[in-house]
Scaffold this motif. Structure first.
Motif, PDB file in Angstrom:
ATOM      1  N   ALA A  90       0.827  -1.198   0.000  1.00  0.00           N
ATOM      2  CA  ALA A  90       0.000   0.000   0.000  1.00  0.00           C
ATOM      3  C   ALA A  90       0.865   1.254   0.000  1.00  0.00           C
ATOM      4  CB  ALA A  90      -0.927  -0.003   1.205  1.00  0.00           C
ATOM      5  N   ALA A  91       1.950   1.249   0.759  1.00  0.00           N
ATOM      6  CA  ALA A  91       2.824   2.422   0.804  1.00  0.00           C
ATOM      7  C   ALA A  91       3.579   2.584  -0.507  1.00  0.00           C
ATOM      8  CB  ALA A  91       3.801   2.280   1.964  1.00  0.00           C
ATOM      9  N   THR A  92       3.979   1.482  -1.127  1.00  0.00           N
ATOM     10  CA  THR A  92       4.766   1.559  -2.345  1.00  0.00           C
ATOM     11  C   THR A  92       3.907   1.885  -3.559  1.00  0.00           C
ATOM     12  OG1 THR A  92       6.273  -0.076  -1.436  1.00  0.00           O
ATOM     13  CG2 THR A  92       6.394   0.285  -3.795  1.00  0.00           C
ATOM     14  N   LEU A  93       2.795   1.211  -3.710  1.00  0.00           N
ATOM     15  CA  LEU A  93       1.972   1.360  -4.902  1.00  0.00           C
ATOM     16  C   LEU A  93       0.743   2.229  -4.696  1.00  0.00           C
ATOM     17  CD1 LEU A  93       2.031  -2.328  -6.173  1.00  0.00           C
ATOM     18  CD2 LEU A  93       3.484  -0.432  -6.898  1.00  0.00           C
ATOM     19  N   GLY A  94       0.377   2.480  -3.478  1.00  0.00           N
ATOM     20  CA  GLY A  94      -0.870   3.191  -3.205  1.00  0.00           C
ATOM     21  C   GLY A  94      -0.889   4.602  -3.739  1.00  0.00           C
ATOM     22  N   SER A  95       0.112   5.389  -3.424  1.00  0.00           N
ATOM     23  CA  SER A  95       0.141   6.789  -3.846  1.00  0.00           C
ATOM     24  C   SER A  95       0.227   6.914  -5.363  1.00  0.00           C
ATOM     25  CB  SER A  95       1.308   7.489  -3.149  1.00  0.00           C
ATOM     26  OG  SER A  95       1.380   8.824  -3.549  1.00  0.00           O
ATOM     27  N   PRO A  96       1.113   6.184  -6.040  1.00  0.00           N
ATOM     28  CA  PRO A  96       1.129   6.295  -7.514  1.00  0.00           C
ATOM     29  C   PRO A  96      -0.176   5.825  -8.151  1.00  0.00           C
ATOM     30  CG  PRO A  96       3.173   5.323  -6.753  1.00  0.00           C
ATOM     31  CD  PRO A  96       2.261   5.431  -5.582  1.00  0.00           C
ATOM     32  N   LEU A  97      -0.795   4.791  -7.617  1.00  0.00           N
ATOM     33  CA  LEU A  97      -2.062   4.317  -8.189  1.00  0.00           C
ATOM     34  C   LEU A  97      -3.160   5.349  -8.017  1.00  0.00           C
ATOM     35  CD1 LEU A  97      -2.184   0.535  -7.222  1.00  0.00           C
ATOM     36  CD2 LEU A  97      -1.850   1.528  -9.473  1.00  0.00           C
ATOM     37  N   ILE A  98      -3.172   6.024  -6.884  1.00  0.00           N
ATOM     38  CA  ILE A  98      -4.172   7.072  -6.662  1.00  0.00           C
ATOM     39  C   ILE A  98      -3.944   8.212  -7.654  1.00  0.00           C
ATOM     40  CG2 ILE A  98      -4.928   8.827  -5.022  1.00  0.00           C
ATOM     41  CD1 ILE A  98      -4.441   6.769  -2.814  1.00  0.00           C
ATOM     42  N   LYS A  99      -2.682   8.572  -7.898  1.00  0.00           N
ATOM     43  CA  LYS A  99      -2.377   9.639  -8.850  1.00  0.00           C
ATOM     44  C   LYS A  99      -2.783   9.237 -10.266  1.00  0.00           C
ATOM     45  CE  LYS A  99       1.304  11.662  -6.127  1.00  0.00           C
ATOM     46  NZ  LYS A  99       2.734  11.924  -6.016  1.00  0.00           N
ATOM     47  N   VAL A 100      -2.509   7.990 -10.647  1.00  0.00           N
ATOM     48  CA  VAL A 100      -2.901   7.507 -11.974  1.00  0.00           C
ATOM     49  C   VAL A 100      -4.420   7.491 -12.096  1.00  0.00           C
ATOM     50  CG1 VAL A 100      -2.926   5.461 -13.468  1.00  0.00           C
ATOM     51  CG2 VAL A 100      -0.801   6.202 -12.397  1.00  0.00           C
ATOM     52  N   ALA A 101      -5.118   7.050 -11.068  1.00  0.00           N
ATOM     53  CA  ALA A 101      -6.580   7.024 -11.109  1.00  0.00           C
ATOM     54  C   ALA A 101      -7.144   8.434 -11.218  1.00  0.00           C
ATOM     55  CB  ALA A 101      -7.125   6.318  -9.877  1.00  0.00           C
ATOM     56  N   ALA A 102      -6.574   9.364 -10.472  1.00  0.00           N
ATOM     57  CA  ALA A 102      -7.049  10.750 -10.540  1.00  0.00           C
ATOM     58  C   ALA A 102      -6.779  11.345 -11.920  1.00  0.00           C
ATOM     59  CB  ALA A 102      -6.377  11.582  -9.455  1.00  0.00           C
ATOM     60  N   PHE A 103      -5.597  11.049 -12.487  1.00  0.00           N
ATOM     61  CA  PHE A 103      -5.261  11.562 -13.821  1.00  0.00           C
ATOM     62  C   PHE A 103      -6.206  10.988 -14.865  1.00  0.00           C
ATOM     63  CE2 PHE A 103      -2.899  11.143 -17.823  1.00  0.00           C
ATOM     64  CZ  PHE A 103      -2.664  12.485 -18.080  1.00  0.00           C
ATOM     65  N   SER A 104      -6.460   9.674 -14.803  1.00  0.00           N
ATOM     66  CA  SER A 104      -7.350   9.065 -15.794  1.00  0.00           C
ATOM     67  C   SER A 104      -8.778   9.587 -15.641  1.00  0.00           C
ATOM     68  CB  SER A 104      -7.318   7.548 -15.686  1.00  0.00           C
ATOM     69  OG  SER A 104      -7.872   7.135 -14.458  1.00  0.00           O
ATOM     70  N   TYR A 105      -9.201   9.848 -14.433  1.00  0.00           N
ATOM     71  CA  TYR A 105     -10.543  10.425 -14.223  1.00  0.00           C
ATOM     72  C   TYR A 105     -10.598  11.821 -14.836  1.00  0.00           C
ATOM     73  CZ  TYR A 105     -14.651  12.338 -11.957  1.00  0.00           C
ATOM     74  OH  TYR A 105     -15.850  12.945 -11.714  1.00  0.00           O
ATOM     75  N   GLY A 106      -9.532  12.599 -14.649  1.00  0.00           N
ATOM     76  CA  GLY A 106      -9.505  13.947 -15.228  1.00  0.00           C
ATOM     77  C   GLY A 106      -9.535  13.899 -16.738  1.00  0.00           C
ATOM     78  N   VAL A 107      -8.784  12.977 -17.343  1.00  0.00           N
ATOM     79  CA  VAL A 107      -8.772  12.859 -18.805  1.00  0.00           C
ATOM     80  C   VAL A 107     -10.152  12.443 -19.297  1.00  0.00           C
ATOM     81  CG1 VAL A 107      -7.821  11.500 -20.721  1.00  0.00           C
ATOM     82  CG2 VAL A 107      -6.307  12.421 -18.963  1.00  0.00           C
ATOM     83  N   ARG A 108     -10.776  11.476 -18.638  1.00  0.00           N
ATOM     84  CA  ARG A 108     -12.124  11.056 -19.056  1.00  0.00           C
ATOM     85  C   ARG A 108     -13.131  12.182 -18.923  1.00  0.00           C
ATOM     86  NH1 ARG A 108     -13.663   6.262 -15.592  1.00  0.00           N
ATOM     87  NH2 ARG A 108     -11.986   7.067 -14.304  1.00  0.00           N
TER      88      ARG A 108
END
Length: 124
Positions: A90-108
């Protein structure tokens, strides 16, 4: 024979009858005590093997509880390791995954708003 002698003989006869009458319950009481002794002996003879079996059962149960205690300690260690691993992931992948999800939501959202015209607001 005088009157005192006759009274003494009568008293002795009555005493003999009384002793005979009292001897019967005492004799029966002796039989009861014999039966009681035999019952206690049979209970004692039957109880000794049962106590041995209970001792063996308790010993076996104690050994099995030791085994279960070992298993539960290993499971506890494994669950602590899994918890640490999930925290690391969660510490390693959590923050980047949240950023990717937020970016993809913004693009959509941007693409969806480009396709549809913005809804007009009504004036009052």
């Amino acid at each position: 024979m005088s009157g005192g002698d006759i009274a003494g003989l009568i008293a002795a006869g009555v005493f003999a009858v009384l002793v005979a009458l009292l001897a019967i319950p005492v004799w029966k009481l002796g039989k009861v005590f014999d039966e009681l002794r035999q019952a206690i002996r049979s209970v004692s003879d039957g109880t000794t093997p049962l106590i041995d079996e209970v001792t063996n059962t308790v010993s076996t149960t104690h050994q099995q509880l030791k085994n279960v205690d070992g298993i539960t300690s290993h499971v506890s260690d494994a669950s602590a390791n899994i918890s640490a691993l999930s925290s690391l992931v969660a510490a390693t992948l959590g923050s980047p995954l949240i950023k990717v999800a937020a970016f993809s939501y913004g693009v959509r959202s941007a693409l969806a708003s480009r396709r549809k015209p913005a809804p007009r607001r009504r004036s009052r």
